[in-house]
Write a protein that holds these residues in place. Structure first.
Motif, mmCIF file in Angstrom:
data_model
loop_
_atom_site.group_PDB
_atom_site.id
_atom_site.type_symbol
_atom_site.label_atom_id
_atom_site.label_comp_id
_atom_site.label_asym_id
_atom_site.label_seq_id
_atom_site.Cartn_x
_atom_site.Cartn_y
_atom_site.Cartn_z
ATOM 1 N N GLY A 18 -13.254 8.954 10.635
ATOM 2 C CA GLY A 18 -14.308 8.142 11.220
ATOM 3 C C GLY A 18 -14.089 6.658 11.002
ATOM 4 O O GLY A 18 -14.274 5.844 11.925
ATOM 5 N N LEU A 19 -13.678 6.285 9.805
ATOM 6 C CA LEU A 19 -13.459 4.869 9.511
ATOM 7 C C LEU A 19 -12.338 4.286 10.363
ATOM 8 O O LEU A 19 -12.472 3.175 10.900
ATOM 9 N N LEU A 20 -11.245 5.013 10.495
ATOM 10 C CA LEU A 20 -10.139 4.505 11.315
ATOM 11 C C LEU A 20 -10.561 4.345 12.768
ATOM 12 O O LEU A 20 -10.226 3.345 13.427
ATOM 13 N N MET A 21 -11.303 5.313 13.285
ATOM 14 C CA MET A 21 -11.764 5.218 14.668
ATOM 15 C C MET A 21 -12.733 4.057 14.846
ATOM 16 O O MET A 21 -12.603 3.244 15.768
ATOM 17 N N TYR A 22 -13.727 3.942 13.955
ATOM 18 C CA TYR A 22 -14.720 2.891 14.112
ATOM 19 C C TYR A 22 -14.118 1.504 13.896
ATOM 20 O O TYR A 22 -14.553 0.530 14.521
ATOM 21 N N GLU A 23 -13.123 1.390 13.023
ATOM 22 C CA GLU A 23 -12.458 0.089 12.852
ATOM 23 C C GLU A 23 -11.803 -0.350 14.163
ATOM 24 O O GLU A 23 -11.848 -1.525 14.529
ATOM 25 N N MET A 24 -11.205 0.596 14.885
ATOM 26 C CA MET A 24 -10.571 0.246 16.157
ATOM 27 C C MET A 24 -11.606 -0.095 17.218
ATOM 28 O O MET A 24 -11.401 -1.011 18.022
ATOM 29 N N VAL A 25 -12.732 0.609 17.217
ATOM 30 C CA VAL A 25 -13.768 0.297 18.204
ATOM 31 C C VAL A 25 -14.411 -1.047 17.894
ATOM 32 O O VAL A 25 -14.609 -1.884 18.778
ATOM 33 N N LEU A 26 -14.735 -1.293 16.643
ATOM 34 C CA LEU A 26 -15.416 -2.539 16.281
ATOM 35 C C LEU A 26 -14.521 -3.760 16.442
ATOM 36 O O LEU A 26 -15.003 -4.852 16.774
ATOM 37 N N ASN A 27 -13.219 -3.596 16.235
ATOM 38 C CA ASN A 27 -12.315 -4.742 16.214
ATOM 39 C C ASN A 27 -11.315 -4.777 17.353
ATOM 40 O O ASN A 27 -10.607 -5.770 17.518
ATOM 41 N N GLY A 28 -11.245 -3.711 18.146
ATOM 42 C CA GLY A 28 -10.245 -3.677 19.199
ATOM 43 C C GLY A 28 -8.850 -3.501 18.628
ATOM 44 O O GLY A 28 -8.669 -3.225 17.437
ATOM 45 N N PHE A 29 -7.856 -3.692 19.459
ATOM 46 C CA PHE A 29 -6.468 -3.464 19.046
ATOM 47 C C PHE A 29 -5.710 -4.754 18.787
ATOM 48 O O PHE A 29 -4.539 -4.720 18.419
ATOM 49 N N GLU A 30 -6.368 -5.904 18.972
ATOM 50 C CA GLU A 30 -5.692 -7.180 18.783
ATOM 51 C C GLU A 30 -6.105 -7.885 17.497
ATOM 52 O O GLU A 30 -5.343 -8.676 16.943
ATOM 53 N N GLN A 31 -7.322 -7.594 17.004
ATOM 54 C CA GLN A 31 -7.777 -8.212 15.768
ATOM 55 C C GLN A 31 -7.105 -7.543 14.566
ATOM 56 O O GLN A 31 -6.700 -6.383 14.632
ATOM 57 N N PRO A 32 -6.977 -8.272 13.451
ATOM 58 C CA PRO A 32 -6.220 -7.736 12.306
ATOM 59 C C PRO A 32 -6.681 -6.365 11.831
ATOM 60 O O PRO A 32 -5.857 -5.477 11.598
ATOM 61 N N ARG A 33 -7.973 -6.155 11.665
ATOM 62 C CA ARG A 33 -8.420 -4.861 11.147
ATOM 63 C C ARG A 33 -8.175 -3.743 12.155
ATOM 64 O O ARG A 33 -7.834 -2.624 11.780
ATOM 65 N N GLY A 34 -8.359 -4.040 13.424
ATOM 66 C CA GLY A 34 -8.063 -3.033 14.439
ATOM 67 C C GLY A 34 -6.578 -2.689 14.477
ATOM 68 O O GLY A 34 -6.206 -1.514 14.597
ATOM 69 N N ARG A 35 -5.723 -3.690 14.382
ATOM 70 C CA ARG A 35 -4.267 -3.450 14.359
ATOM 71 C C ARG A 35 -3.874 -2.637 13.136
ATOM 72 O O ARG A 35 -3.037 -1.737 13.220
ATOM 73 N N GLU A 36 -4.488 -2.959 11.998
ATOM 74 C CA GLU A 36 -4.154 -2.230 10.772
ATOM 75 C C GLU A 36 -4.598 -0.777 10.871
ATOM 76 O O GLU A 36 -3.875 0.142 10.431
ATOM 77 N N ALA A 37 -5.776 -0.536 11.441
ATOM 78 C CA ALA A 37 -6.251 0.840 11.606
ATOM 79 C C ALA A 37 -5.325 1.619 12.538
ATOM 80 O O ALA A 37 -4.984 2.780 12.265
ATOM 81 N N LEU A 38 -4.907 1.006 13.636
ATOM 82 C CA LEU A 38 -3.984 1.666 14.556
ATOM 83 C C LEU A 38 -2.653 1.955 13.873
ATOM 84 O O LEU A 38 -2.090 3.053 14.028
ATOM 85 N N ARG A 39 -2.154 1.007 13.111
ATOM 86 C CA ARG A 39 -0.904 1.217 12.378
ATOM 87 C C ARG A 39 -1.038 2.405 11.427
ATOM 88 O O ARG A 39 -0.137 3.245 11.317
ATOM 89 N N ARG A 40 -2.193 2.496 10.778
ATOM 90 C CA ARG A 40 -2.414 3.597 9.830
ATOM 91 C C ARG A 40 -2.470 4.937 10.565
ATOM 92 O O ARG A 40 -1.939 5.946 10.090
ATOM 93 N N VAL A 41 -3.126 4.973 11.725
ATOM 94 C CA VAL A 41 -3.182 6.197 12.524
ATOM 95 C C VAL A 41 -1.771 6.649 12.891
ATOM 96 O O VAL A 41 -1.435 7.842 12.788
ATOM 97 N N ASN A 42 -0.934 5.724 13.313
ATOM 98 C CA ASN A 42 0.434 6.090 13.685
ATOM 99 C C ASN A 42 1.242 6.558 12.478
ATOM 100 O O ASN A 42 2.046 7.491 12.580
ATOM 101 N N GLN A 43 1.033 5.937 11.324
ATOM 102 C CA GLN A 43 1.727 6.373 10.114
ATOM 103 C C GLN A 43 1.343 7.803 9.739
ATOM 104 O O GLN A 43 2.197 8.605 9.350
ATOM 105 N N ILE A 44 0.067 8.121 9.881
ATOM 106 C CA ILE A 44 -0.408 9.453 9.512
ATOM 107 C C ILE A 44 0.203 10.522 10.405
ATOM 108 O O ILE A 44 0.573 11.608 9.941
ATOM 109 N N HIS A 45 0.341 10.237 11.686
ATOM 110 C CA HIS A 45 0.777 11.259 12.634
ATOM 111 C C HIS A 45 2.285 11.360 12.790
ATOM 112 O O HIS A 45 2.791 12.398 13.234
#
Length: 290
Positions: free
Chosen positions: A75-102
């Motif tokens: 939930g946190l990773l998803m909401y970080e991407m929604v709240l910050n998008g994919f260009e802001q630092p926290r959104g980029r970091e959440a997306l990076r973490r999602v890719n690392q996990i998978h």
């Protein structure tokens, strides 16, 4: 009444091809916060239930042995991407973490598409049935474009061209692959607490039946859940319809966006580091880093 539709009026002035993030944020944070959170819960529940994906999750033990943390991390990773998008630092970091996990797992492209399809279609259908108003065409398009962009950044290919096309693809894949399996049943038993926690306290004694009533027949068969009594299904439907009518007639737009004071979960009541979310073995420097 005019105030009730203020967010919709603003959404209709936006261009979903350009403003999809703002529209999707408005849906989640202001227009349908309770329904969107519940719809996303149901979407993740369904995505965990097709045999191939369920087997991966049971194999890691993340959902069956560390259930609350796994739910909170997702939930946190998803909401970080929604709240910050994919260009802001926290959104980029959440997306990076999602890719690392998978990345350590050999997951077929179609299974990834199915998970995103759950996130696109299931909450939208919940809103169409129980939201205080129907999602408009801008909102359906923005939802589709948000997850298409997420998929693109995850390396997922062969995305359908529209919400409507994705819905057709999703239904076909769901019918072919959402079949009864023991792994899905184990995950459902472990994660049921997530939905039980969203049931009002006075209705807690009926909790298990109400959760089962939120599933459709195919999901109940896949997770080996008994159909609830007809009275529970009918009662839930009527209560949700009444809630929608009362919200439509007497509700006002939320003044405080969802997560305005931060995202709080049981595992992380105060703060968390995005890089530490998810399984330990998929973190940078753990030996299985992506």
């Amino acid at each position: 009444m005019r105030k009730r539709y203020a967010n919709l009026a603003r959404i209709r002035t936006l261009d979903p091809e350009r403003d999809w993030l703002e529209i999707y944020q408005t849906m989640l944070r202001l227009e349908f916060p309770w329904d969107m959170k519940l719809g996303l819960n149901l979407a993740f529940n369904r995505s965990f239930s097709i045999p191939a994906i369920a087997a991966v999750h049971v194999g890691t033990g993340e959902l069956t042995e560390r259930t609350q943390k796994r739910i909170d991390d997702t939930g946190l990773l998803m909401y970080e991407m929604v709240l910050n998008g994919f260009e802001q630092p926290r959104g980029r970091e959440a997306l990076r973490r999602v890719n690392q996990i998978h990345r350590p797992y050999d997951i077929p492209n179609e299974d990834y598409l199915y998970v995103l399809g759950c996130l696109v279609v299931i909450p939208t259908r919940w809103l169409q049935r129980y939201g205080w108003r129907q999602p408009c065409c801008h909102e359906r398009r923005a939802t589709f474009l948000f997850y298409r962009e997420l998929g693109r950044r995850m390396g997922i290919t062969d995305f359908p061209g529209s919400y409507e096309e994705f819905e057709v693809w999703f239904d076909g894949y769901d019918a072919a692959h959402l079949t009864p399996n023991e792994d899905a049943a184990a995950i459902e038993r472990a994660t049921r607490s997530l939905l039980l926690g969203r049931i009002p306290r006075p209705l807690a004694p009926l909790g298990d039946g109400l959760v089962s009533a939120m599933y459709d027949d195919r999901l109940r068969r896949a997770t080996q859940v008994d159909a609830p009594a007809w009275s529970i299904r009918a009662g839930l439907h009527l209560v949700l319809k009444l809630r929608a009518r009362l919200q439509r007639s007497f509700g006002t737009p939320s003044k405080m966006p969802l997560f305005a004071d931060g995202i709080r979960t049981k595992t992380y009541p105060n703060e968390y580091e995005i890089s530490m979310l998810g399984p330990e073995q998929s973190r940078p420097g753990s030996g299985r880093d992506a």
